[in-house]
Design an enzyme around this catalytic site. Structure first.
Site, PDB file in Angstrom:
ATOM      1  N   ARG A 121     -35.949  13.210 -26.162  1.00  0.00           N
ATOM      2  CA  ARG A 121     -35.753  13.007 -27.619  1.00  0.00           C
ATOM      3  C   ARG A 121     -37.060  12.755 -28.372  1.00  0.00           C
ATOM      4  NH1 ARG A 121     -31.303  10.412 -25.556  1.00  0.00           N
ATOM      5  NH2 ARG A 121     -29.375  11.555 -25.930  1.00  0.00           N
ATOM      6  N   LYS A 143     -45.002  22.123 -37.938  1.00  0.00           N
ATOM      7  CA  LYS A 143     -44.016  23.152 -37.565  1.00  0.00           C
ATOM      8  C   LYS A 143     -44.246  23.502 -36.103  1.00  0.00           C
ATOM      9  CE  LYS A 143     -42.994  26.062 -41.568  1.00  0.00           C
ATOM     10  NZ  LYS A 143     -43.085  27.459 -41.996  1.00  0.00           N
ATOM     11  N   GLU A 185     -56.194  34.015 -42.113  1.00  0.00           N
ATOM     12  CA  GLU A 185     -55.502  32.808 -42.621  1.00  0.00           C
ATOM     13  C   GLU A 185     -56.436  32.007 -43.541  1.00  0.00           C
ATOM     14  OE1 GLU A 185     -52.330  32.251 -42.232  1.00  0.00           O
ATOM     15  OE2 GLU A 185     -51.769  33.405 -40.453  1.00  0.00           O
ATOM     16  N   LYS A 228     -53.876  22.580 -46.699  1.00  0.00           N
ATOM     17  CA  LYS A 228     -52.550  22.585 -46.066  1.00  0.00           C
ATOM     18  C   LYS A 228     -51.944  21.185 -46.102  1.00  0.00           C
ATOM     19  CE  LYS A 228     -49.673  24.227 -42.392  1.00  0.00           C
ATOM     20  NZ  LYS A 228     -49.504  25.082 -41.220  1.00  0.00           N
ATOM     21  N   GLU A 238     -40.551  22.521 -46.133  1.00  0.00           N
ATOM     22  CA  GLU A 238     -40.538  23.856 -46.747  1.00  0.00           C
ATOM     23  C   GLU A 238     -39.291  24.122 -47.585  1.00  0.00           C
ATOM     24  OE1 GLU A 238     -42.359  26.943 -44.293  1.00  0.00           O
ATOM     25  OE2 GLU A 238     -41.107  28.419 -45.308  1.00  0.00           O
ATOM     26  N   ARG A 242     -44.139  24.604 -50.060  1.00  0.00           N
ATOM     27  CA  ARG A 242     -44.744  25.010 -48.777  1.00  0.00           C
ATOM     28  C   ARG A 242     -44.581  26.505 -48.520  1.00  0.00           C
ATOM     29  NH1 ARG A 242     -44.636  21.725 -42.948  1.00  0.00           N
ATOM     30  NH2 ARG A 242     -45.893  23.261 -41.841  1.00  0.00           N
ATOM     31  N   ASN A 246     -46.679  31.202 -46.965  1.00  0.00           N
ATOM     32  CA  ASN A 246     -46.207  32.461 -46.373  1.00  0.00           C
ATOM     33  C   ASN A 246     -46.768  33.679 -47.115  1.00  0.00           C
ATOM     34  OD1 ASN A 246     -44.530  31.352 -44.324  1.00  0.00           O
ATOM     35  ND2 ASN A 246     -43.101  30.738 -45.923  1.00  0.00           N
ATOM     36  N   HIS A 249     -47.067  37.004 -45.484  1.00  0.00           N
ATOM     37  CA  HIS A 249     -46.328  36.927 -44.219  1.00  0.00           C
ATOM     38  C   HIS A 249     -45.034  37.741 -44.229  1.00  0.00           C
ATOM     39  CE1 HIS A 249     -49.271  33.951 -43.291  1.00  0.00           C
ATOM     40  NE2 HIS A 249     -48.707  33.598 -42.162  1.00  0.00           N
ATOM     41  N   HIS A 253     -44.971  39.940 -41.244  1.00  0.00           N
ATOM     42  CA  HIS A 253     -43.995  39.729 -40.165  1.00  0.00           C
ATOM     43  C   HIS A 253     -43.212  41.004 -39.895  1.00  0.00           C
ATOM     44  CE1 HIS A 253     -43.736  35.045 -40.440  1.00  0.00           C
ATOM     45  NE2 HIS A 253     -44.677  35.461 -39.612  1.00  0.00           N
ATOM     46  N   HIS A 266     -51.366  38.477 -34.989  1.00  0.00           N
ATOM     47  CA  HIS A 266     -50.660  37.887 -36.133  1.00  0.00           C
ATOM     48  C   HIS A 266     -51.487  38.035 -37.433  1.00  0.00           C
ATOM     49  CE1 HIS A 266     -48.100  35.110 -38.325  1.00  0.00           C
ATOM     50  NE2 HIS A 266     -49.156  34.359 -38.604  1.00  0.00           N
TER      51      HIS A 266
HETATM   52  N1  LIG Z   1     -46.823  26.224 -36.497  1.00  0.00           N
HETATM   53  C1  LIG Z   1     -47.346  26.846 -37.515  1.00  0.00           C
HETATM   54  O1  LIG Z   1     -47.407  26.331 -38.629  1.00  0.00           O
HETATM   55  C2  LIG Z   1     -47.943  28.219 -37.301  1.00  0.00           C
HETATM   56  C3  LIG Z   1     -48.732  28.810 -38.296  1.00  0.00           C
HETATM   57  C4  LIG Z   1     -49.315  30.048 -38.024  1.00  0.00           C
HETATM   58  C5  LIG Z   1     -49.098  30.665 -36.806  1.00  0.00           C
HETATM   59  N2  LIG Z   1     -48.315  30.061 -35.863  1.00  0.00           N
HETATM   60  C6  LIG Z   1     -48.091  30.674 -34.561  1.00  0.00           C
HETATM   61  O2  LIG Z   1     -49.340  30.732 -33.881  1.00  0.00           O
HETATM   62  C7  LIG Z   1     -49.269  31.759 -32.906  1.00  0.00           C
HETATM   63  C8  LIG Z   1     -50.566  32.539 -32.911  1.00  0.00           C
HETATM   64  O3  LIG Z   1     -51.603  31.665 -32.583  1.00  0.00           O
HETATM   65  P1  LIG Z   1     -53.031  32.199 -32.104  1.00  0.00           P
HETATM   66  O4  LIG Z   1     -53.452  33.281 -33.010  1.00  0.00           O
HETATM   67  O5  LIG Z   1     -53.875  31.010 -31.932  1.00  0.00           O
HETATM   68  O6  LIG Z   1     -52.689  32.926 -30.725  1.00  0.00           O
HETATM   69  P2  LIG Z   1     -52.731  32.464 -29.192  1.00  0.00           P
HETATM   70  O7  LIG Z   1     -52.332  31.060 -29.035  1.00  0.00           O
HETATM   71  O8  LIG Z   1     -51.964  33.488 -28.442  1.00  0.00           O
HETATM   72  O9  LIG Z   1     -54.279  32.602 -28.833  1.00  0.00           O
HETATM   73  C9  LIG Z   1     -54.875  33.854 -28.864  1.00  0.00           C
HETATM   74  C10 LIG Z   1     -55.581  34.180 -27.555  1.00  0.00           C
HETATM   75  O10 LIG Z   1     -56.809  33.487 -27.517  1.00  0.00           O
HETATM   76  C11 LIG Z   1     -56.916  32.765 -26.287  1.00  0.00           C
HETATM   77  N3  LIG Z   1     -57.731  31.603 -26.609  1.00  0.00           N
HETATM   78  C12 LIG Z   1     -57.375  30.522 -27.337  1.00  0.00           C
HETATM   79  N4  LIG Z   1     -58.436  29.763 -27.575  1.00  0.00           N
HETATM   80  C13 LIG Z   1     -59.494  30.336 -26.966  1.00  0.00           C
HETATM   81  C14 LIG Z   1     -60.870  30.033 -26.884  1.00  0.00           C
HETATM   82  N5  LIG Z   1     -61.400  29.011 -27.546  1.00  0.00           N
HETATM   83  N6  LIG Z   1     -61.675  30.852 -26.153  1.00  0.00           N
HETATM   84  C15 LIG Z   1     -61.146  31.945 -25.529  1.00  0.00           C
HETATM   85  N7  LIG Z   1     -59.862  32.307 -25.610  1.00  0.00           N
HETATM   86  C16 LIG Z   1     -59.040  31.511 -26.325  1.00  0.00           C
HETATM   87  C17 LIG Z   1     -55.498  32.505 -25.882  1.00  0.00           C
HETATM   88  O11 LIG Z   1     -55.401  32.294 -24.499  1.00  0.00           O
HETATM   89  C18 LIG Z   1     -54.818  33.796 -26.314  1.00  0.00           C
HETATM   90  O12 LIG Z   1     -55.021  34.786 -25.338  1.00  0.00           O
HETATM   91  C19 LIG Z   1     -48.054  32.597 -33.228  1.00  0.00           C
HETATM   92  O13 LIG Z   1     -47.055  32.320 -32.287  1.00  0.00           O
HETATM   93  C20 LIG Z   1     -47.629  32.107 -34.591  1.00  0.00           C
HETATM   94  O14 LIG Z   1     -46.233  32.188 -34.789  1.00  0.00           O
HETATM   95  C21 LIG Z   1     -47.750  28.855 -36.094  1.00  0.00           C
END
Ligand SMILES: NC(=O)c1ccc[n+]([C@@H]2O[C@H](COP(=O)([O-])OP(=O)(O)OC[C@H]3O[C@@H](n4cnc5c(N)ncnc54)[C@H](O)[C@@H]3O)[C@@H](O)[C@H]2O)c1
Length: 364
Positions: A121, A143, A185, A228, A238, A242, A246, A249, A253, A266
């Site tokens: 929990r 999130k 972003e 943010k 949201e 908030r 997007n 997006h 998306h 992404h």
């Molecule tokens: N929670 C939120 O508010 C929010 C907002 C935007 C995106 N997201 C989510 O975030 C995700 C995308 O995140 P991302 O772009 O960080 O992708 P990711 O976590 O897949 O990382 C991208 C790649 O980089 C590698 N990596 C990470 N840090 C590294 C480093 N310092 N050196 C070498 N390699 C490294 C990872 O292993 C992966 O292969 C999506 O699932 C998306 O939905 C969430």
């Protein structure tokens, strides 16, 4: 050292940003009321680079450290992975007073945060984001969640971390495409909230990507986190404001979904989505053609795969019909009243179609 305080009553927390911060992370972890048990969740790429050194440091500072490594990549932000993590946590008898530390990109942060929100929990949770995207966006705001085979990010929670530690130096090992993806972003914040940051980036569009000026980079990341933070403090769940985060997006998306999350990163899809959203803002006479060109010029600095030739406008519209921002009035779209100011509105179908047509057929 840049410290940003997120004020959310009982769920308030600090974001620390500094180059080299990872070296002293146990001191920051100690500042929050944690037990001696830390559970690091990371992925296969980040584990040897940053999670193992962090585990060693924490052990040297008297913490008992457990580490779970998930395979890297979006497909592993899944129910199957979460299930495996729960099995492991229970087998290791990890108690409720443990602290889960996410070390990785948005995939690790979203998944580890979801585990933290639900395991027993809810257990304490720290974010150590290692991609630019995670540093400026996903690690802040609470999130957390995973994907379902019928939709991205559709299973999740709002669960704030107890602490966010950001070390820009980790970006030196980040693959180029991931850096570009995060830059998209950063540009999003400039476009919807901060005209002065837009000008700063416009003056030297490649400076951020060169990773040469750490103070400047830390300042940009801090600005994004503060922007943010301000939004999240107003509208944590949201319900309204908030949604402006997007921007780009909705179409982004849709592009990701049509290409089965395998073609675009992404941020790359979001960059195309922002071009379409800027085009809508131009067609609605909110921004001038000059501003539209300035926006597309800056976005064109982001190397990204082209829109696949086989992709149609109708496919994008169909993919958008399942968007989470649809309510009884239609699809809430984020447009720009001007650079640095966003608006949420229902957009007429013919304008939407024209803007999608622009990116699908004309592109850049
Ligand atoms: N929670 C939120 O508010 C929010 C907002 C935007 C995106 N997201 C989510 O975030 C995700 C995308 O995140 P991302 O772009 O960080 O992708 P990711 O976590 O897949 O990382 C991208 C790649 O980089 C590698 N990596 C990470 N840090 C590294 C480093 N310092 N050196 C070498 N390699 C490294 C990872 O292993 C992966 O292969 C999506 O699932 C998306 O939905 C969430």
């Amino acid at each position: 050292m840049n410290k940003i305080q997120v004020h959310l009553d009982q769920k308030s927390y600090s974001i620390y940003i500094a180059t080299g911060l990872l070296q002293s992370m146990p001191e920051y972890v100690r500042q929050i009321p944690v037990s001696r048990t830390c559970v690091i969740i990371t992925d296969t790429n980040v584990d040897p680079l940053y999670a193992q050194p962090a585990a060693n440091l924490l052990s040297q500072h008297g913490f008992q450290v457990f580490t779970y490594v998930i395979p890297a990549g979006e497909p592993y932000k899944s129910q199957a992975t979460v299930s495996q993590v729960y099995d492991w946590l229970l087998t290791e008898n990890i108690a409720r007073d443990a602290t889960i530390i996410a070390i990785g990109g948005g995939v690790v942060g979203d998944l580890a945060g979801f585990v933290a929100a639900t395991y027993l929990r809810g257990v304490r949770f720290i974010q150590i984001p290692t991609t630019l995207l995670a540093q400026v966006d996903s690690s802040v705001g609470g999130k957390v969640g995973i994907n379902h085979r019928l939709g991205k990010n559709v299973i999740g929670a709002f669960y704030q971390p107890a602490l966010v530690l950001i070390d820009p130096m980790v970006l030196t090992t980040l693959p180029r495409r991931e850096l570009y993806s995060g830059y998209a972003e950063v540009l999003k914040y400039a476009l919807i909230l901060d005209a002065s940051m837009f000008v700063k980036l416009q003056q030297n569009p490649l400076k951020l990507l060169s990773l040469s000026d750490w103070d400047w980079l830390a300042e940009i990341i801090g600005t994004c986190c503060s922007l943010k933070r301000d939004i999240v403090q107003h509208d944590e769940r949201e319900h309204g404001l908030r949604r402006i985060l997007n921007f780009g997006h909705t179409i982004g998306h849709a592009l990701e979904a049509i290409t089965e999350y395998a073609y675009f990163k992404h941020g790359e899809a979001i960059a195309w989505g922002m071009i379409a959203a800027a085009h809508i803002s131009f067609l609605k006479n909110y921004i001038s053609h000059e501003d539209f060109r300035a926006i597309t010029q800056l976005l064109s600095c982001l190397e990204k795969p082209p829109i696949p030739r086989s992709l149609t406008v109708q496919q994008v519209l169909d993919a958008m019909s399942t968007d989470k921002k649809i309510d009884e009035h239609g699809l809430n779209f984020i447009t720009l009243k001007k650079i640095g100011k966003a608006k949420i509105e229902i957009v007429e179908q013919h304008i939407l179609r024209a803007a999608i047509n622009f990116v699908v057929h004309e592109g850049l």
